[in-house]
Design an enzyme around this catalytic site. Structure first.
Site, PDB file in Angstrom:
ATOM      1  N   HIS A 166       0.514   5.156   6.769  1.00 56.62           N
ATOM      2  CA  HIS A 166       1.153   5.663   5.553  1.00 56.62           C
ATOM      3  C   HIS A 166       1.611   7.113   5.683  1.00 56.62           C
ATOM      4  CE1 HIS A 166      -1.898   2.575   4.429  1.00 56.62           C
ATOM      5  NE2 HIS A 166      -0.837   2.070   3.814  1.00 56.62           N
ATOM      6  N   SER A 205       0.801  -1.223   0.000  1.00 58.32           N
ATOM      7  CA  SER A 205       0.000   0.000   0.000  1.00 58.32           C
ATOM      8  C   SER A 205       0.835   1.274   0.000  1.00 58.32           C
ATOM      9  CB  SER A 205      -0.944   0.020   1.213  1.00 58.32           C
ATOM     10  OG  SER A 205      -0.217  -0.072   2.429  1.00 58.32           O
ATOM     11  N   ASP A 265      -2.181   8.647   7.664  1.00 54.76           N
ATOM     12  CA  ASP A 265      -3.132   7.865   8.447  1.00 54.76           C
ATOM     13  C   ASP A 265      -2.362   6.976   9.414  1.00 54.76           C
ATOM     14  OD1 ASP A 265      -2.175   5.758   6.914  1.00 54.76           O
ATOM     15  OD2 ASP A 265      -4.008   5.476   5.750  1.00 54.76           O
TER      16      ASP A 265
END
Length: 408
Positions: free
Chosen positions: A375, A41, A372
């Site tokens: 990340h 991600s 967040d």
């Protein structure tokens, strides 16, 4: 009158010629013919958008600073690989996600990364569907078959950059989730790192066999200090039963975000330390990551010496731990004031759950290191990318940086 008109015309032409370079400035030269990206991600740009997974970012506030809205990137704007592609001369457009690319895109570059993906096939299953590293490599194999002979020639692919960043989820969403996975019972940290690196090596060899020669291999950052871990440790200090993760049901499938660490008993890890941002880091995770990164660097050195039987290949190791520490140590100089809290999210440190749909994030993203629970923000990504591309220190990129790799 004629002289005045002629003088006026010459003046207009002179002004126009002076302005022309600014209007039609040539784009920076593209340094390599193509770029291919594999990872999780941290660099996914939409491959998970249309699959049944909690590891998706195709909704606001994700992409709030990205032109055109949320494209599936797990940050507010650009990722590290977006910026590296730009530095390499790939603009516009950016390297597309494989899941949304057209066949005409394949020769220029593709992003195969998938949120929740790991080196091990089962990693990330707690979050639903995803594409592990081996499947990403198979996607590249399929893309090579669809390219024309000239685009997929070993000579051409050998000049392209292959960025690979894997391993974070093999710890966050596997080894340190003993209530969901059994790897911690089967391996001690050293044996687990060795198992990961053995599988990693096989996948890199597969890419080599398909034509890859220039590899940028990103290490795993100190994920024991991300907002998610800081939040869990703070909660564990107040509630000894908080280490089982957050359960969510999607389309009737029960999924778990996070889990126990440090033995799975829900207690604050005995091996914990203060982070540079003021929170308490999980040093059990950071110690395990250190073993993995040390092995990854050794693997890169061995491959460059010819030990991996991949002649003609060059491997660069990107030390995200040292780059991250340097970022925190010089946070004020970069404009960062919030180092241990997500710009959006839920719970302590905005770190217990990632950004909710349509949630209002912090107003000034440039002051936050983290977007967040997991990340970085675009502002932090920019620093990681700049150091990977330009740094002359082997503490950031070993043995050379990405700009030098492109020039080989």
């Amino acid at each position: 009158m004629y002289r005045k008109a002629r003088s006026a015309l010459l003046l207009v032409l002179a002004v126009a010629m002076a302005a022309a370079p600014a209007l039609v400035a040539p784009a920076p030269q593209q340094l390599v013919p193509c770029m291919y990206i594999f990872g999780d991600s941290l660099v996914d740009n939409g491959n998970n958008n249309n699959i049944l997974s909690l590891a998706r970012a195709n909704y606001r506030p994700y992409g709030i600073d990205f032109a055109g809205g949320p494209p599936g990137r797990f940050t507010n704007g650009l990722t590290v690989v977006d910026m590296l592609a730009d530095m390499l001369g790939f603009h516009p457009p950016l390297i597309p996600a494989y899941a949304m690319a057209q066949p005409s895109d394949f020769a220029r570059g593709l992003n195969f990364a998938s949120g929740a993906a790991g080196i091990r096939a089962e990693t990330g299953n707690n979050l639903g569907r995803h594409y592990p590293l081996s499947e990403q490599v198979e996607h590249f194999r399929a893309a090579v078959r669809q390219m024309g002979a000239s685009a997929s020639s070993p000579e051409r692919l050998g000049r392209c950059i292959f960025y690979v960043g894997m391993g974070s989820n093999d710890y966050l969403n596997n080894y340190f989730m003993p209530n969901y996975y059994t790897t911690a019972q089967s391996y001690d940290p050293a044996a687990y790192a060795a198992n990961l690196l053995q599988e990693y090596s096989r996948n890199l060899a597969d890419l080599y066999a398909l034509g890859a020669r220039k590899f940028a291999i990103a290490g795993v950052g100190e994920i024991g200090c991300i907002p998610y871990e800081l939040a869990r440790i703070n909660n564990q200090q107040n509630d000894s039963n908080s280490g089982t993760g957050v359960s969510i049901s999607v389309a009737g499938i029960a999924l778990t975000i996070g889990g126990s660490s440090g033995g799975g008993d829900g207690r604050t890890p005995a091996n914990a330390s203060r982070s540079s941002g003021g929170g308490v880091c999980n040093d059990d995770i950071n110690s395990a990551i250190a073993i993995y990164n040390k092995g990854l660097l050794s693997m890169v050195k061995r491959f460059n010496r010819g030990g991996g039987r991949m002649p003609g290949a060059t491997f660069v190791f990107l030390d995200t731990v040292r780059t991250g520490r340097a970022l925190v140590e010089n946070a004020a100089a970069h404009g960062f004031t919030v180092l241990d809290r997500g710009c959006c999210g839920v719970g302590r440190n905005n770190g217990e759950i990632t950004c909710l749909p349509m949630q209002r994030p912090c107003d000034d993203r440039s002051k936050y290191v983290f977007w967040d629970a997991f990340h970085p923000t675009e502002a932090a990504n920019r620093i990681y990318a700049a150091r990977a591309f330009n740094s002359t220190s082997t503490a950031d990129a070993y043995p050379i940086n990405i700009s030098q790799l492109a020039a080989i």
